[in-house]
Motif scaffolding. Structure first.
Motif, short mmCIF file in Angstrom:
data_model
loop_
_atom_site.label_atom_id
_atom_site.label_comp_id
_atom_site.label_asym_id
_atom_site.label_seq_id
_atom_site.Cartn_x
_atom_site.Cartn_y
_atom_site.Cartn_z
N ASP A 1 0.83 -1.20 0.00
CA ASP A 1 0.00 0.00 0.00
C ASP A 1 0.86 1.25 0.00
OD1 ASP A 1 -2.37 -1.38 0.01
OD2 ASP A 1 -2.45 -1.52 2.19
N ILE A 2 0.32 2.33 -0.56
CA ILE A 2 1.03 3.61 -0.57
C ILE A 2 1.07 4.19 0.84
CG2 ILE A 2 0.74 6.04 -1.22
CD1 ILE A 2 0.22 5.22 -3.99
N GLU A 3 2.23 4.68 1.24
CA GLU A 3 2.36 5.39 2.49
C GLU A 3 2.52 6.88 2.18
OE1 GLU A 3 5.53 3.82 4.86
OE2 GLU A 3 5.18 1.78 4.12
N ARG A 4 1.81 7.72 2.91
CA ARG A 4 1.95 9.16 2.74
C ARG A 4 3.04 9.69 3.66
NH1 ARG A 4 -2.49 11.72 0.39
NH2 ARG A 4 -3.52 10.26 -0.99
N PHE A 5 3.89 10.58 3.13
CA PHE A 5 4.86 11.24 3.99
C PHE A 5 4.13 12.13 4.98
CE2 PHE A 5 8.11 11.13 0.34
CZ PHE A 5 8.64 9.94 0.81
N ASN A 6 4.56 12.13 6.21
CA ASN A 6 4.02 13.02 7.22
C ASN A 6 4.36 14.46 6.83
OD1 ASN A 6 3.54 14.58 9.54
ND2 ASN A 6 3.90 12.81 10.86
N ALA A 7 3.33 15.29 6.70
CA ALA A 7 3.55 16.67 6.26
C ALA A 7 4.43 17.45 7.23
CB ALA A 7 2.20 17.38 6.11
N LEU A 8 4.52 17.00 8.48
CA LEU A 8 5.31 17.72 9.47
C LEU A 8 6.78 17.35 9.43
CD1 LEU A 8 2.89 17.55 12.55
CD2 LEU A 8 3.17 19.39 10.90
N GLN A 9 7.10 16.26 8.75
CA GLN A 9 8.49 15.82 8.67
C GLN A 9 9.22 16.60 7.59
OE1 GLN A 9 7.98 11.62 7.97
NE2 GLN A 9 8.51 11.14 10.09
N GLN A 10 10.44 16.97 7.88
CA GLN A 10 11.25 17.67 6.89
C GLN A 10 12.00 16.62 6.07
OE1 GLN A 10 11.23 21.03 6.32
NE2 GLN A 10 9.53 20.95 7.78
N ARG A 11 11.45 16.29 4.90
CA ARG A 11 12.05 15.27 4.06
C ARG A 11 12.49 15.91 2.75
NH1 ARG A 11 10.77 10.21 6.09
NH2 ARG A 11 11.76 9.32 4.26
N GLU A 12 13.52 15.35 2.18
CA GLU A 12 13.99 15.83 0.89
C GLU A 12 13.34 15.08 -0.25
OE1 GLU A 12 18.17 15.89 0.53
OE2 GLU A 12 18.48 17.39 2.11
N SER A 13 12.62 14.01 0.03
CA SER A 13 12.06 13.17 -1.01
C SER A 13 10.58 13.48 -1.23
CB SER A 13 12.20 11.69 -0.65
OG SER A 13 13.56 11.36 -0.47
N ALA A 14 10.17 13.48 -2.49
CA ALA A 14 8.75 13.56 -2.83
C ALA A 14 8.17 12.17 -3.03
CB ALA A 14 8.55 14.39 -4.09
N LEU A 15 9.02 11.22 -3.40
CA LEU A 15 8.58 9.83 -3.49
C LEU A 15 9.77 8.90 -3.31
CD1 LEU A 15 9.20 8.08 -6.36
CD2 LEU A 15 7.73 9.86 -7.28
N GLU A 16 9.48 7.74 -2.76
CA GLU A 16 10.48 6.70 -2.58
C GLU A 16 9.85 5.36 -2.92
OE1 GLU A 16 11.72 6.98 1.47
OE2 GLU A 16 12.60 8.98 1.24
N LEU A 17 10.47 4.64 -3.84
CA LEU A 17 10.05 3.30 -4.21
C LEU A 17 11.14 2.33 -3.77
CD1 LEU A 17 8.89 3.92 -7.90
CD2 LEU A 17 7.52 4.07 -5.82
#
Length: 257
Positions: free
Chosen positions: A5-21
């Motif tokens: 299933d797709i996991e959504r990045f937590n909007a509060l986390q400072q991540r450099e990725s828009a997607l990770e497969l």
């Protein structure tokens, strides 16, 4: 094994990725359309996916859009995403501005956002019009406005220029590039057009038989021209990666003309 299933990045986390497969696979009727695909795309990056028909490009995009499920692996995407398809998919019975904010709970409240988005794509004079009055390029600009009004962190483009004439296509390249710079989403563009990918992208990913066979950084300056030496060299490299002979392709083009 991780959940497909797709996991959504937590909007509060400072991540450099828009997607990770991570090792994503998809099987149809016993045939592996995607095989252990791993890919990371940074925020704000413009990535094109090339490959022959059946290579798995559209299947991968549909998984990223939430329209299909992987059979194995992990899919993580930015929380806000939008999709633009090859066809504009406008609702004939709704006015142009209503198509931009279709699905919104209160259309009247969303109208200012629709008008602003239509102005951004150069369609202010069509806001009260009907989809049937639009040209193909105008209808696709409405589809872009509809995608961008949601301020996506990930914008998915499934061959959005394929049905347009050559001149309209060039204008759409310029529009998409401008909107990308203004809104800074990560973009994944599925295309068969190598020149299109070179003109627009930061990276070009080549899919072959469900696997990533090349991941090429495009780092020469924009705006780009097909006649640039770097573009010509990259085109030859990508054609070779796709198993196409450039000289034979040019000869076929001359014969067709």
């Amino acid at each position: 094994m991780n959940s497909p299933d797709i996991e959504r990045f937590n909007a509060l986390q400072q991540r450099e990725s828009a997607l990770e497969l991570d090792r994503v696979s998809r099987v149809f009727s016993g045939r592996a359309v995607l095989k252990d695909v791993s890919l990371t795309i940074k925020r704000g990056q413009f990535v094109s996916m090339l490959g022959a028909s059946g290579a798995g490009k559209t299947t991968l995009l549909r998984i990223l859009a939430g329209l299909d499920r992987a059979d194995a692996g992990r899919v993580r995407v930015a929380g806000a995403r939008s999709v633009v398809f090859q066809e504009p998919r406008l609702v004939p019975a709704k006015r142009v501005w209503e198509n931009v904010v279709i699905g919104h709970d209160r259309l009247s409240a969303a109208k200012p956002s629709a008008l602003a988005a239509l102005d951004e794509v150069g369609l202010s004079r069509h806001t009260e019009g009907w989809p049937k009055t639009l040209s193909g390029g105008e209808a696709q600009r409405v589809a872009l406005a509809r995608a961008l009004v949601r301020e996506p962190k990930l914008l998915l483009l499934d061959e959005p220029f394929a049905s347009l004439d050559a001149l309209t296509r060039i204008r759409m390249y310029e529009l998409v590039a401008r909107l990308w710079r203004a809104h800074t989403p990560a973009v994944v563009l599925v295309t068969h057009d190598i020149d299109e990918a070179i003109l627009l992208s930061d990276r070009i990913v080549v899919l072959s038989q469900g696997e990533i066979s090349a991941d090429v950084t495009v780092d020469f300056p924009r705006p780009r021209s097909r006649g640039d030496e770097q573009a010509i060299a990259l085109r030859a490299r990508l054609l070779a990666e796709l198993g196409v002979d450039d000289d034979a392709l040019q000869a076929a083009s001359r014969n067709a003309a």
